[in-house]
Design a protein around this motif. Structure first.
Motif, PDB file in Angstrom:
ATOM      1  N   GLY A   1       4.122   5.155  -5.226  1.00 33.48           N
ATOM      2  CA  GLY A   1       4.019   5.010  -3.765  1.00 33.48           C
ATOM      3  C   GLY A   1       3.112   6.029  -2.946  1.00 33.48           C
ATOM      4  N   ILE A   2       2.686   7.079  -3.558  1.00 31.05           N
ATOM      5  CA  ILE A   2       1.544   8.078  -2.976  1.00 31.05           C
ATOM      6  C   ILE A   2       0.257   7.817  -3.556  1.00 31.05           C
ATOM      7  N   GLU A   3      -0.551   7.900  -2.347  1.00 33.02           N
ATOM      8  CA  GLU A   3      -2.055   7.754  -2.577  1.00 33.02           C
ATOM      9  C   GLU A   3      -2.732   8.908  -2.045  1.00 33.02           C
ATOM     10  N   PRO A   4      -2.860  10.007  -2.848  1.00 30.39           N
ATOM     11  CA  PRO A   4      -3.793  11.021  -2.451  1.00 30.39           C
ATOM     12  C   PRO A   4      -5.195  10.905  -2.675  1.00 30.39           C
ATOM     13  N   MET A   5      -6.055  11.572  -1.480  1.00 27.46           N
ATOM     14  CA  MET A   5      -7.108  11.285  -1.531  1.00 27.46           C
ATOM     15  C   MET A   5      -7.719  12.957  -1.182  1.00 27.46           C
TER      16      MET A   5
ATOM     17  N   MET B   1       1.090  -1.336  -0.018  1.00 31.28           N
ATOM     18  CA  MET B   1       0.063  -0.054   0.047  1.00 31.28           C
ATOM     19  C   MET B   1       1.009   1.246   0.143  1.00 31.28           C
ATOM     20  N   GLY B   2       0.418   2.313  -0.746  1.00 27.86           N
ATOM     21  CA  GLY B   2       1.230   3.607  -0.791  1.00 27.86           C
ATOM     22  C   GLY B   2       0.970   4.307   0.413  1.00 27.86           C
ATOM     23  N   ARG B   3       1.746   5.408   0.528  1.00 28.70           N
ATOM     24  CA  ARG B   3       1.510   6.391   1.504  1.00 28.70           C
ATOM     25  C   ARG B   3       0.112   7.395   1.508  1.00 28.70           C
ATOM     26  N   ARG B   4      -0.701   7.348   2.402  1.00 32.96           N
ATOM     27  CA  ARG B   4      -1.883   7.989   2.118  1.00 32.96           C
ATOM     28  C   ARG B   4      -2.047   9.538   2.544  1.00 32.96           C
ATOM     29  N   ILE B   5      -2.126  10.331   1.626  1.00 29.72           N
ATOM     30  CA  ILE B   5      -2.242  11.718   1.950  1.00 29.72           C
ATOM     31  C   ILE B   5      -3.726  12.222   1.935  1.00 29.72           C
ATOM     32  N   LEU B   6      -4.409  12.807   2.784  1.00 30.85           N
ATOM     33  CA  LEU B   6      -5.507  13.001   2.789  1.00 30.85           C
ATOM     34  C   LEU B   6      -5.599  14.637   2.737  1.00 30.85           C
TER      35      LEU B   6
ATOM     36  N   GLY C   1      -2.405  11.775  16.042  1.00 31.06           N
ATOM     37  CA  GLY C   1      -0.973  11.780  15.898  1.00 31.06           C
ATOM     38  C   GLY C   1      -0.691  11.912  14.514  1.00 31.06           C
ATOM     39  N   VAL C   2      -1.154  12.318  13.574  1.00 29.95           N
ATOM     40  CA  VAL C   2      -0.978  12.603  12.277  1.00 29.95           C
ATOM     41  C   VAL C   2      -0.609  14.006  11.872  1.00 29.95           C
TER      42      VAL C   2
ATOM     43  N   ALA D   1      -7.164   7.599  11.525  1.00 31.99           N
ATOM     44  CA  ALA D   1      -6.758   6.314  11.852  1.00 31.99           C
ATOM     45  C   ALA D   1      -7.171   5.226  10.990  1.00 31.99           C
ATOM     46  N   GLU D   2      -8.544   5.147  10.588  1.00 36.43           N
ATOM     47  CA  GLU D   2      -9.053   4.159  10.051  1.00 36.43           C
ATOM     48  C   GLU D   2      -8.388   3.997   8.516  1.00 36.43           C
ATOM     49  N   GLN D   3      -8.261   4.956   7.964  1.00 42.04           N
ATOM     50  CA  GLN D   3      -7.572   4.966   6.603  1.00 42.04           C
ATOM     51  C   GLN D   3      -6.097   5.114   6.674  1.00 42.04           C
ATOM     52  N   ARG D   4      -5.479   5.018   7.651  1.00 42.28           N
ATOM     53  CA  ARG D   4      -3.997   4.946   7.988  1.00 42.28           C
ATOM     54  C   ARG D   4      -3.502   6.028   7.038  1.00 42.28           C
ATOM     55  N   ILE D   5      -3.799   7.321   7.608  1.00 39.05           N
ATOM     56  CA  ILE D   5      -3.538   8.601   6.729  1.00 39.05           C
ATOM     57  C   ILE D   5      -2.152   8.738   7.189  1.00 39.05           C
ATOM     58  N   ALA D   6      -1.167   8.974   6.262  1.00 43.04           N
ATOM     59  CA  ALA D   6       0.358   9.418   6.760  1.00 43.04           C
ATOM     60  C   ALA D   6       0.472  10.928   7.071  1.00 43.04           C
ATOM     61  N   LEU D   7      -0.292  11.798   6.344  1.00 45.41           N
ATOM     62  CA  LEU D   7      -0.261  13.164   6.284  1.00 45.41           C
ATOM     63  C   LEU D   7      -1.416  13.845   6.058  1.00 45.41           C
ATOM     64  N   LEU D   8      -1.886  14.728   6.769  1.00 41.87           N
ATOM     65  CA  LEU D   8      -3.134  15.679   6.370  1.00 41.87           C
ATOM     66  C   LEU D   8      -2.885  16.802   5.644  1.00 41.87           C
ATOM     67  N   VAL D   9      -3.219  17.305   4.717  1.00 44.38           N
ATOM     68  CA  VAL D   9      -2.999  18.431   4.260  1.00 44.38           C
ATOM     69  C   VAL D   9      -4.379  19.247   4.280  1.00 44.38           C
TER      70      VAL D   9
END
Ligand code: NAP
Length: 247
Positions: free
Chosen positions: A26-30, A1-6, A93-94, A63-71
């Motif tokens: 490797g990056i999954e933006p949403m 799974m890529g790193r998820r960015i919300l 803790g994101v 937490a549920e979506q295992r987001i690595a970073l919030l923009v």
């Protein structure tokens, strides 16, 4: 799974950042949209629509979506979601980054009257004026009290009920708008005053430029203070910060 960015969106900058990140392996933006307009503009990446249910709901989502970073790339006047983002990121803790486009600055020829909000703007327009309201529909209430002014109201979706109790005409349109188009619109409706928020960005700038070209006074609503924490002002800076923070 890529790193998820919300990316909390609803702006052109959010879409541009999402699309740039989406091209990186490797990056999954949403992108998250509030769902205010009937048909959302395409973001070009995975998109979810609708509120989270406050800061708690957003925190659970992170937490549920295992987001690595919030923009937080929301509109400069969208305060509630930005406050929720601060609390939710902390609770989950994101890490959080704010992408906030710069405010417009007046230049020679602009006739700006800075105001703190819609009620102050409504009070400033002289009786007998024909004023153009380029605001979101949820911010129009204070103008209803000014039945001595004729209002031109522009919104994205056609309303089901009249938007103002004062004399007005509602038109629909979704930016970006052109300078020539805005000048033509203001001339056609014999507009004497413009009311706008200091949103910044290119997409909404044409109405401000048109008012200057026509020497019209502008009641310009100042921005709320920016959210706390790291802030960048361009999509390129945001892209670099996101990529840097993931290495
Ligand atoms: P707001 O007052 O700050 O937020 C109100 C509620 O709407 C939030 O508590 C949240 O509900 C939900 N929400 C807002 N933005 C969201 C997003 N991107 N994703 C999911 N839920 C969101 O927001 P607003 O001023 O109504 O703006 C709504 C959206 O329109 C934002 O995305 C903003 O970028 C965009 N926009 C706003 C303006 C403006 O003038 N304010 C102009 C252009 C575009 P929950 O608490 O249930 O999570």
């Amino acid at each position: 799974m890529g790193r998820r960015i919300l990316i909390l969106g609803g702006t052109g900058e959010a879409n541009a950042l999402a699309q740039a990140l989406g091209r990186e392996p490797g990056i999954e933006p949403m992108v998250s949209l509030a769902g205010r307009t009937r048909q959302a503009a395409s973001t070009g990446v995975q998109t979810r629509v609708g509120g989270f249910g406050g800061a708690e709901g957003l925190s659970s989502f992170l937490a549920e979506q295992r987001i690595a970073l919030l923009v937080d790339a929301t509109h400069p006047f969208a305060c509630r979601i930005s406050t929720n983002a601060v609390d939710a990121a902390q609770a989950a803790g994101v890490p959080r980054l704010v992408l906030l486009r710069p405010a417009w600055q007046p230049i020679a020829g602009d006739i700006w009257h800075g105001v703190g909000g819609e009620a102050e703007a409504a009070a400033l327009i002289p009786p007998g004026s024909r004023a153009f309201l380029a605001l979101g529909r949820q911010h129009l209430a204070p103008f209803s009290a000014r039945g001595d002014v004729w209002w031109l109201v522009r919104v994205v979706d056609s309303p089901e009920a009249p938007l103002l109790e004062a004399p007005h005409l509602t038109i629909t349109g979704r930016g970006p708008f052109s300078l020539a188009g805005e000048v033509d619109l203001m001339k056609r409706h014999a507009i004497s005053h413009l009311v706008a928020r200091n949103s910044g960005g290119e997409g909404g700038r044409a109405k401000i430029d048109a008012a200057r070209e026509l020497s019209l006074p502008v009641a310009i609503i100042s921005r709320p203070p920016p959210p706390p924490g790291p802030v960048v002002s361009t999509v390129d800076e945001a892209f670099d910060r996101v990529m840097g923070s993931l290495n």
